[in-house]
Motif scaffolding. Structure first.
Motif, PDB file in Angstrom:
ATOM      1  N   ARG A 152       0.826  -1.201   0.000  1.00  0.00           N
ATOM      2  CA  ARG A 152       0.000   0.000   0.000  1.00  0.00           C
ATOM      3  C   ARG A 152       0.861   1.252   0.000  1.00  0.00           C
ATOM      4  N   GLU A 153       0.341   2.301  -0.612  1.00  0.00           N
ATOM      5  CA  GLU A 153       1.105   3.542  -0.698  1.00  0.00           C
ATOM      6  C   GLU A 153       1.197   4.269   0.644  1.00  0.00           C
ATOM      7  N   ASP A 154       0.344   3.902   1.603  1.00  0.00           N
ATOM      8  CA  ASP A 154       0.375   4.593   2.898  1.00  0.00           C
ATOM      9  C   ASP A 154       1.276   3.883   3.910  1.00  0.00           C
ATOM     10  N   LYS A 155       1.999   2.842   3.467  1.00  0.00           N
ATOM     11  CA  LYS A 155       2.885   2.116   4.377  1.00  0.00           C
ATOM     12  C   LYS A 155       4.231   1.868   3.725  1.00  0.00           C
ATOM     13  N   ASP A 156       5.271   1.825   4.555  1.00  0.00           N
ATOM     14  CA  ASP A 156       6.598   1.474   4.069  1.00  0.00           C
ATOM     15  C   ASP A 156       6.814  -0.010   4.319  1.00  0.00           C
ATOM     16  N   PHE A 157       6.905  -0.781   3.246  1.00  0.00           N
ATOM     17  CA  PHE A 157       7.047  -2.227   3.383  1.00  0.00           C
ATOM     18  C   PHE A 157       8.504  -2.675   3.465  1.00  0.00           C
ATOM     19  N   TRP A 158       9.459  -1.759   3.311  1.00  0.00           N
ATOM     20  CA  TRP A 158      10.880  -2.018   3.512  1.00  0.00           C
ATOM     21  C   TRP A 158      11.526  -2.834   2.401  1.00  0.00           C
ATOM     22  N   ILE A 159      10.803  -3.798   1.855  1.00  0.00           N
ATOM     23  CA  ILE A 159      11.385  -4.685   0.832  1.00  0.00           C
ATOM     24  C   ILE A 159      10.420  -4.772  -0.346  1.00  0.00           C
ATOM     25  N   PRO A 160      10.915  -5.121  -1.553  1.00  0.00           N
ATOM     26  CA  PRO A 160      10.013  -5.279  -2.712  1.00  0.00           C
ATOM     27  C   PRO A 160       9.000  -6.395  -2.471  1.00  0.00           C
ATOM     28  N   SER A 161       7.843  -6.273  -3.100  1.00  0.00           N
ATOM     29  CA  SER A 161       6.794  -7.288  -2.924  1.00  0.00           C
ATOM     30  C   SER A 161       7.264  -8.660  -3.399  1.00  0.00           C
ATOM     31  N   SER A 162       8.168  -8.692  -4.400  1.00  0.00           N
ATOM     32  CA  SER A 162       8.681  -9.981  -4.878  1.00  0.00           C
ATOM     33  C   SER A 162       9.464 -10.704  -3.783  1.00  0.00           C
ATOM     34  N   GLU A 163      10.218  -9.953  -2.984  1.00  0.00           N
ATOM     35  CA  GLU A 163      10.970 -10.554  -1.871  1.00  0.00           C
ATOM     36  C   GLU A 163      10.030 -10.979  -0.750  1.00  0.00           C
ATOM     37  N   ARG A 164       9.027 -10.158  -0.491  1.00  0.00           N
ATOM     38  CA  ARG A 164       8.057 -10.524   0.550  1.00  0.00           C
ATOM     39  C   ARG A 164       7.297 -11.778   0.142  1.00  0.00           C
ATOM     40  N   ARG A 165       6.985 -11.881  -1.148  1.00  0.00           N
ATOM     41  CA  ARG A 165       6.298 -13.085  -1.627  1.00  0.00           C
ATOM     42  C   ARG A 165       7.166 -14.325  -1.386  1.00  0.00           C
ATOM     43  N   LYS A 166       8.479 -14.215  -1.627  1.00  0.00           N
ATOM     44  CA  LYS A 166       9.374 -15.363  -1.382  1.00  0.00           C
ATOM     45  C   LYS A 166       9.319 -15.794   0.074  1.00  0.00           C
ATOM     46  N   LEU A 167       9.347 -14.825   0.974  1.00  0.00           N
ATOM     47  CA  LEU A 167       9.295 -15.148   2.411  1.00  0.00           C
ATOM     48  C   LEU A 167       7.981 -15.840   2.767  1.00  0.00           C
ATOM     49  N   VAL A 168       6.881 -15.349   2.211  1.00  0.00           N
ATOM     50  CA  VAL A 168       5.569 -15.956   2.475  1.00  0.00           C
ATOM     51  C   VAL A 168       5.522 -17.380   1.921  1.00  0.00           C
ATOM     52  N   GLU A 169       6.100 -17.598   0.741  1.00  0.00           N
ATOM     53  CA  GLU A 169       6.101 -18.942   0.154  1.00  0.00           C
ATOM     54  C   GLU A 169       6.941 -19.914   0.977  1.00  0.00           C
ATOM     55  N   ILE A 170       8.071 -19.439   1.519  1.00  0.00           N
ATOM     56  CA  ILE A 170       8.880 -20.281   2.410  1.00  0.00           C
ATOM     57  C   ILE A 170       8.069 -20.638   3.651  1.00  0.00           C
TER      58      ILE A 170
END
Length: 200
Positions: free
Chosen positions: A44-62
């Motif tokens: 979301r544009e109102d939050k700083d997610f710190w990392i790209p969504s592609s990297e976050r997706r990898k963490l979620v898949e793990i």
């Protein structure tokens, strides 16, 4: 008692922590749901997610793969993660999306400390979230809230003994300060974060 067979565990999972694991284990063990769908949120544009969504997706898949290897009845839906929508999506929209996929209204998993704010959430006509949305609340350690006084309906409150009082925010802060993170994350998630130098 099973209130709803399917529960949606919505969140940023940024990163997924051992508390997320504990929630999934306990919701299934206590039969608050028989199946959990992990639904990571979008950037979301109102939050700083710190990392790209592609990297976050990898963490979620793990994280998801480990839960499945442990024999937990979970699935992964990345619709909202891939949505590329910067608006603030409402819980009512999420419920509609999953109801159309499942042909039944699922329950949603929340920490209990979000309950006082639900009346302010957008797209909440006629107290839909408090009164008609099916909810599984996980009691936040040290937080008290009287759901009956505030006229909540369609909910289960799980008070989990020895619930880990940790969060993704705490994990990010620890990583930012380059301190040991092993006590808060799954080893496989911690290794991926270290290998990719995430949250620094």
């Amino acid at each position: 008692m099973i209130m709803e067979k399917v529960a949606i565990y919505w969140g940023a999972f940024n990163p997924p922590t051992l508390a997320h694991v504990q929630v999934v284990e306990e919701v299934l063990r206590r039969q608050a749901a028989s199946h959990i769908i992990l639904s990571p949120s979008w950037d979301r544009e109102d939050k700083d997610f710190w990392i790209p969504s592609s990297e976050r997706r990898k963490l979620v898949e793990i994280f998801f793969t480990i839960l499945r290897k442990q024999g937990l009845d979970v699935s992964l839906d990345t619709h909202f993660l891939e949505w590329k929508n910067t608006w603030i999506t409402t819980t009512a929209w999420e419920e509609k999306y999953f109801r159309e996929q499942l042909w039944v209204s699922p329950a949603f998993i929340f920490w209990s400390d979000v309950a006082p704010n639900m009346s302010w959430w957008s797209n909440n006509p006629d107290r839909f979230i408090e009164e008609r949305l099916k909810k599984i609340f996980i009691k936040r350690p040290g937080f008290e809230f009287d759901f009956q006084v505030h006229r909540f309906r369609e909910y289960i409150l799980l008070d989990i003994p020895h619930m880990l009082d940790i969060s993704s925010s705490l994990a990010r802060e620890i990583l930012k300060n380059k301190r040991s993170i092993e006590w808060i994350l799954l080893p496989e998630v911690a290794r991926e974060i270290a290998a990719q130098k995430l949250y620094q």
